[in-house]
Write an enzyme that holds these catalytic residues in place. Sequence first.
Site, PDB file in Angstrom:
ATOM      1  CB  CYS A 133     -15.062  81.329  -0.976  1.00  0.00           C
ATOM      2  SG  CYS A 133     -15.680  82.084   0.559  1.00  0.00           S
ATOM      3  CB  ALA A 134     -13.369  75.745  -2.742  1.00  0.00           C
ATOM      4  CB  ALA A 135     -16.834  77.445  -6.698  1.00  0.00           C
ATOM      5  N   PRO A 136     -14.129  78.116  -8.526  1.00  0.00           N
ATOM      6  CG  PRO A 136     -13.289  78.521 -10.682  1.00  0.00           C
ATOM      7  CD  PRO A 136     -13.547  79.191  -9.347  1.00  0.00           C
ATOM      8  CE  LYS A 140      -7.603  82.219  -5.851  1.00  0.00           C
ATOM      9  NZ  LYS A 140      -8.787  82.198  -6.729  1.00  0.00           N
ATOM     10  CG  ASP A 148     -22.754  80.561   4.938  1.00  0.00           C
ATOM     11  OD1 ASP A 148     -21.731  81.171   4.566  1.00  0.00           O
ATOM     12  OD2 ASP A 148     -23.749  81.120   5.440  1.00  0.00           O
ATOM     13  CB  CYS A 164     -10.352  88.868  -8.045  1.00  0.00           C
ATOM     14  SG  CYS A 164     -12.108  88.491  -8.061  1.00  0.00           S
TER      15      CYS A 164
END
EC number: 2.1.1.176
Length: 428
Positions: free
Chosen positions: A248-251, A254, A297, A369
């Site tokens: 779940c890379a955005a933005p 990481k 996804d 988070c």
Amino acid sequence: MNLRALAAKAIFDVLEKGVSLSVALPEQQKHLASGKDKALLAELCYGVMRTLPQIEKRTAECLAKPLKGKQRIIHQLLIVGCYQLYFTRIPSHAAISETAEACRQLKFEGMVKVVNGVLRNIQRQLTPLSNESETLSYNTPGWLIKRLKTAYPGNWQEIIQQSHERPPMWLRNNRLSQSRDEYLAALDKLEIDASAGLSDDAILLAAPKDVATLPLFLEGAASVQDGAAQWAATLLAPQANELILDACAAPGGKSCHLLELEPSIKLIAVDFDAKRLERVQQNLDRLSLKAEVIHGDAANIDSWWQGEQFDRILLDAPCSATGVIRRHPDIKWLRKNHDIEELAELQRQILDHCWKWLKPGGTLLYATCSILPQENRDQISAFLARTADAKLDTLVQQASSQDIGWQITPGQHNMDGFYYARLLKATH
């Protein structure tokens, strides 16, 4: 358009339409030329989100009847006015006259007297704001207070207080450009006060700065990323030439950090949100890094990936974001109690699916988070119970080896609230 009118429009979008402030605010800032005005607009919007229950109650006390329908924008304008009177150094006469002028610009000429009257009434009696309920005392919704009391019986008040503090600005040194000590020296040369954070690349600024004023920032020498989020790449610990998935890379912070730590990896950066995925590519470009960026996804990897299993997976799962309220105070009003169980179910699906795509002997780092156990400790506990080939790897940062993962609470070492659990897949 008048700055108070823009503030009312941004707050209306958040509270009436459910738009996140990080989208609604820049939309209105576009109409302002000066950096000073943009900063004041941000201060008004963020301030209202932090103190909403108290200033709404104070405003309602001075209104003959609630404003409904098309007049809701004037309700938002009044709370902007009330916030100015209680929490800013703007002279009262200027706050009131500018807010009344905003009413005209919003095409509610007939309401100007009401706005003037309500704000003058508040100004004449700047009585202490109400704290007759916990929601008012803590400017936090009751459902969230209840969950925090259960999860943190000894320090829930401190967590709420920390969530209302103004967040510090953290940088991540790009070790491919220079060492952290060299970047600290470059900051010092420009008389920018900064110190080293806990993780290897983290730098904490004493006061927020415009990135354009930071040494070689635009050329990729550093990135803005909270100290807590910087642990993700370090804890995943990429090794040379590995195939790694950022699920779940955005933005993209990481993803970029993983490549800075080990440029030889083949990184697949995936996100469900096409718009936010653009930010991943922008970040990679600024830092001159390369990854395969895919719109897809994470709960259905088969639909976009025909390659082999991954050596390591970073799963920064969709979550309530209750650990970053100090950066995004609108979360308190956009999130609802029932969201938590729905998010926990989504996390469960993504975690189970990603696990299938992890090589035997591989590592999956689960991160959120959030500060709620349902999304963190309980989620991982249930996963371990149903997954025979999964083992929890104790992190040295954990308060105790008995803990399930590492929970950071807001303000701890000046960091955002965050959670990490490192999972190892059996080799057989």
